[in-house]
Design an enzyme around this catalytic site. Structure first.
Site, PDB file in Angstrom:
ATOM      1  N   GLU A   1       0.872  -1.169   0.000  1.00  0.00           N
ATOM      2  CA  GLU A   1       0.000   0.000   0.000  1.00  0.00           C
ATOM      3  C   GLU A   1       0.913   1.223   0.000  1.00  0.00           C
ATOM      4  O   GLU A   1       1.795   1.330   0.859  1.00  0.00           O
ATOM      5  CB  GLU A   1      -0.866  -0.015   1.265  1.00  0.00           C
ATOM      6  CG  GLU A   1      -1.822   1.137   1.290  1.00  0.00           C
ATOM      7  CD  GLU A   1      -2.699   1.160   2.545  1.00  0.00           C
ATOM      8  OE1 GLU A   1      -2.652   0.200   3.331  1.00  0.00           O
ATOM      9  OE2 GLU A   1      -3.395   2.162   2.710  1.00  0.00           O
TER      10      GLU A   1
ATOM     11  N   ARG B   1       5.923 -12.871   9.378  1.00  0.00           N
ATOM     12  CA  ARG B   1       6.471 -11.553   9.075  1.00  0.00           C
ATOM     13  C   ARG B   1       7.775 -11.369   9.840  1.00  0.00           C
ATOM     14  O   ARG B   1       8.010 -12.006  10.863  1.00  0.00           O
ATOM     15  CB  ARG B   1       5.401 -10.510   9.333  1.00  0.00           C
ATOM     16  CG  ARG B   1       5.414  -9.669  10.546  1.00  0.00           C
ATOM     17  CD  ARG B   1       4.090  -8.944  10.756  1.00  0.00           C
ATOM     18  NE  ARG B   1       4.201  -7.532  10.472  1.00  0.00           N
ATOM     19  CZ  ARG B   1       3.608  -6.934   9.462  1.00  0.00           C
ATOM     20  NH1 ARG B   1       2.867  -7.625   8.618  1.00  0.00           N
ATOM     21  NH2 ARG B   1       3.744  -5.667   9.278  1.00  0.00           N
TER      22      ARG B   1
ATOM     23  N   LYS C   1       4.643   1.107   9.432  1.00  0.00           N
ATOM     24  CA  LYS C   1       4.738   2.362   8.676  1.00  0.00           C
ATOM     25  C   LYS C   1       4.143   3.520   9.462  1.00  0.00           C
ATOM     26  O   LYS C   1       4.616   4.642   9.376  1.00  0.00           O
ATOM     27  CB  LYS C   1       4.025   2.207   7.330  1.00  0.00           C
ATOM     28  CG  LYS C   1       4.869   1.466   6.318  1.00  0.00           C
ATOM     29  CD  LYS C   1       4.195   1.388   4.975  1.00  0.00           C
ATOM     30  CE  LYS C   1       3.177   0.268   4.967  1.00  0.00           C
ATOM     31  NZ  LYS C   1       2.594   0.029   3.643  1.00  0.00           N
TER      32      LYS C   1
END
Ligand code: ATP
Ligand code: MG
Length: 749
Positions: free
Chosen positions: A31, A258, A268
């Site tokens: 994104e 992850r 982020k």
């Protein structure tokens, strides 16, 4: 390709072999709401790496469905990161926003199939009706709208006739699903905001769960690889594609763990906060864990790729030690970059018996590095050395220059200290020295023994440089917020000195400043008037040994999340042999095998129990969980491997239930008593005899006529209620399998 195959490559290979797909097509779907970080690097390596290993393709797709947080500069940063790491995406960059018209049509298809509806309830009502993990939700009254009405409302939503939050489009799946994600998930919402690509064309935006699977399908993706937190979303992924009855082949989702690194934040949102509050100079601040940050700091793409390769791909989340990343860059630069002389904190040395000047020929690389190149290092009467490399009152083990101890100047002569000049405060301002003319490096006949060689620069020709020393951005191993920032993460030295060749010849952009570390010409601020060097990494791990007293105290008081090296560290040979035996011969799953193989105490405990009872899977589970926990908490455990085998034997033979086994284990951990004795004393033997159980069932049914009524009129979920009541009435001693069968029979008779 790495030698051992990870589970994703195993899946891909099987799918190619079985002919499910002709060619593998993956995608990296960020994104564009922030700069990519080292976690994204892992995902990039996996997606592009798999595509390249199997001669497939990998798309770069901007998942731009949220108009309020996305920006073009993030798109550029993402493209740059992928290219810098050395990968090429297939064709043009893709954008989910390019599929908005198609997605809109797919949504209409769902409505037409009666599988989606417009809900006009308030956010709060929707939340309430959703239920909880333990309680089923119920459907909104708007779910009964006709297909025509839904289509009309959806079109009006698209045409901008409603305010944000007035209506949403939801999938009609299952309001009582145990997977909360399936309780009629949100597919589209109204957002009256400007989108960075589609401008004001749309005011409804698809949600991730709807857009992602369909974008994958539209692009012909075969393996949609994502991180573990999407595990519960897989059901929607499948539901959307299957419900639309799309032509095959379709993509399937696969999850991996992850990447988390200690001393590092990797969300982020948190990184954006650091930028916005000016805690760092920008997304590319060399202390940031962003690709742009590492790039500016001087990391090489190879070092990051190596790191991603080393940490591997696993199915269980774990934390990687940041020193492993630091190791990778050090390892890469060690054999690549020229070694030169620089002094960060200069102190003047005057060699009283030297006149004139000379040039010393010095190779850039040590003999064991297969690279050629050398430079001339000017030498004359006035030099600078590192302040630290001189000590008037040396501590024990100080091998450098002292009033009594000579030292070698790297590539040059041996000098000894004759006089120390100080200012009025007693600070050393200059050292008067003598050199030994017959001690020159390479042709030394002086016979003088020195304990070390130090870096130096010639006063007249040395160049002034700015050096930026970076340390870890956070001083906490598991940073949460700005309070955990390391106040000393940046030190700027304005008047360091470097030998002239570094500036004049620029043999490289990265250097080893001998004895100081690896440095990089800052790609943004470096000018010929003000050369700026970033410290990439030290020569050795300075955090491994150097623990200040405060840090030690902190380590004692703050509980730390455990760093699991499961993914990080390579196994030793012995561990690997055990691991292979556990997975291949004993058929344990990889996670349990990993836990056992890496812990010598656990594996020997397990092996001993196995000698007693051949029940590898059940034994492995209890050893890797309950026993491991007990071993962690106390040093002397009360029970033995043989007792654990006895306990599992009773479980395997269905003498006791799972629940009772746990209870017995707790008792064993406390008292060290034999499991058989505990079971006997407390009368915990499992009841499987129908003659004993049936009357209890009849009793429970008789006491709950209302629920029986509901069951008879179709609420079949209530059988669970009766089973639960029966188990409760026996104190957990009844055999659940038998109870289930008998209850089903009784209710349906
Ligand atoms: P963050 O939570 O850090 O903001 P994100 O998951 O929201 O990251 P996206 O841009 O949605 O970031 O992610 C793009 C791809 O990168 C996704 O496939 C995601 O699974 C992967 N990814 C993100 N963070 C990590 C990580 N720490 N380790 C591995 N892969 C990651
Ligand atoms: Mg996200």
């Amino acid at each position: 390709m790495s030698e051992s195959k990870d589970f994703l490559r195993v899946i891909v290979e099987e799918d190619l072999k079985s002919g499910k797909y002709e060619k593998v097509v993956t995608r990296f779907p960020p994104e564009p709401n922030g700069f990519p970080h080292i976690g994204h690097a892992k995902s990039i390596c996996i997606n592009f790496g798999i595509a390249s290993d199997y001669k497939g393709l990998c798309n770069l797709r901007m998942d731009d469905t949220n108009p309020t947080t996305e920006e073009t500069k993030y798109v550029e940063a993402l493209k740059d990161a992928v290219q810098w790491l050395g990968f090429n995406w297939n064709d043009n960059v893709r954008y989910t926003s390019d599929y908005f018209p198609k997605l809109y049509n797919y949504a209409k298809e769902l409505i037409k199939k009666g599988k989606a509806y417009i809900d006009s309830a308030s956010e709060e009502e929707i939340r309430e009706l959703r239920g909880t993990v333990t309680q089923a939700g119920s459907r909104s009254k708007y779910a009964n709208r006709s297909i025509e009405e839904n289509l009309e409302l959806f079109e009006k939503m698209k045409n901008g006739e409603f305010k944000e939050g007035e209506h949403i489009l939801r999938a009609k799946i299952d309001m009582s699903s145990a997977n909360m994600q399936l309780r009629d998930p949100l597919l589209y919402r109204i957002r009256h905001s400007h989108h960075h690509r589609t401008g004001d064309e749309w005011c409804i935006y698809p949600m991730y769960d709807f857009a992602h699977c369909l974008s994958d399908y539209i692009e012909g993706i075969t393996h949609s690889i994502c991180t573990l937190e999407f595990e519960n979303n897989r059901a929607i992924y499948d539901w959307v594609l299957d419900t639309l009855e799309l032509e095959k082949p379709r993509p399937y989702q696969h999850e991996f763990a992850r990447l988390g690194i200690n001393y590092t934040v990797m969300s982020k949102r948190k990184l954006l906060e650091l930028v916005n509050t000016h805690r760092v100079s920008g997304w590319d601040d060399p202390r940031m864990p962003t690709i742009a940050g590492y790039k500016r700091r001087g990391y090489t793409p190879e070092s990051i790729l190596n790191f991603c390769d080393q940490i591997g791909i696993a199915k269980a989340n774990s934390m990687v030690d940041v020193s492993q990343l630091e190791f990778c860059i050090r390892d890469d630069l060690n054999t690549k970059v020229p070694r030169v002389l620089a002094v960060l904190d200069p102190i003047k040395v005057t060699i009283e018996n030297y006149e004139g000047s000379e040039e010393i020929n010095a190779p850039y690389y040590p003999y064991d590095v297969p690279k050629e190149g050398s430079r001339k290092v000017p030498f004359s009467k006035e030099l600078y050395i590192e302040r630290d490399d001189f000590s008037e009152n040396p501590p024990k083990g100080f091998y450098r220059l002292t009033p009594e101890q000579p030292v070698r100047l790297r590539h040059g002569y041996i000098i000894s200290c004759k006089e120390v000049i100080k200012d009025s405060n007693g600070n050393v301002t200059e050292i008067k020295a003598e050199y030994y003319p017959n001690s020159k490096s390479g042709s030394d006949t002086s016979g003088i023994k020195v304990k070390s060689a130090i870096q130096w620069v010639d006063a007249k020709s040395a160049r002034k440089i700015e050096v930026r020393l970076y340390d870890r951005l956070y001083s906490s191993e598991t940073p949460e917020n700005v309070e955990d920032l390391n106040p000393h993460s940046l030190t700027i030295i304005k008047d360091a000195l470097v030998e002239q060749a570094v500036i004049l010849e620029r043999p490289d952009e990265r250097f080893q400043f001998e004895r100081l570390g690896y440095f990089y010409t800052d790609p943004v601020d470096y000018t010929s008037e003000n050369p700026v060097f970033n410290k990439i990494v030290g020569l050795k791990d300075s955090w491994a040994k150097k623990k200040t007293p405060e840090k030690k105290a902190e380590a004692k008081t703050t509980p730390k999340k455990e760093v699991i090296h499961g993914e990080a560290e390579a196994m030793s040979e012995v561990q690997q042999i055990l691991f292979n035996k556990y997975t291949d011969e004993l058929k344990l799953n990889a996670e349990v095998s990993n836990i056992l193989a890496r812990d010598e105490k656990l594996s020997s405990f397990y092996e001993e129990a196995l000698q007693e009872l051949n029940s590898p899977v059940s034994l492995a589970n209890i050893v890797a969980n309950e026993v491991a926990k007990e071993l962690k908490e106390s040093t002397d455990i009360k029970f033995t491997a043989i007792q654990i085998a006895q306990l599992i034997k009773m479980l395997d033979e269905e003498t006791i239930s799972n629940k009772i086994a746990k209870q017995v284990f707790e008792e064993m951990a406390k008292s060290g008593e034999n499991p058989n004795k505990i079971v006997e004393d407390k009368g915990l033997v499992q009841i499987s005899d129908p003659a004993v159980i049936l009357p209890i069932i009849e009793d429970v049914i008789a006491k709950n006529p209302d629920n029986l009524e509901k069951f008879k009129s179709g609420n079949t979920k209530l059988s669970g209620f009766f089973v639960g009541q029966v188990l409760k009435a026996t104190g957990g001693k009844a055999n659940p399998k038998v109870v289930n069968q008998l209850v089903a029979k009784a209710l349906n008779s």
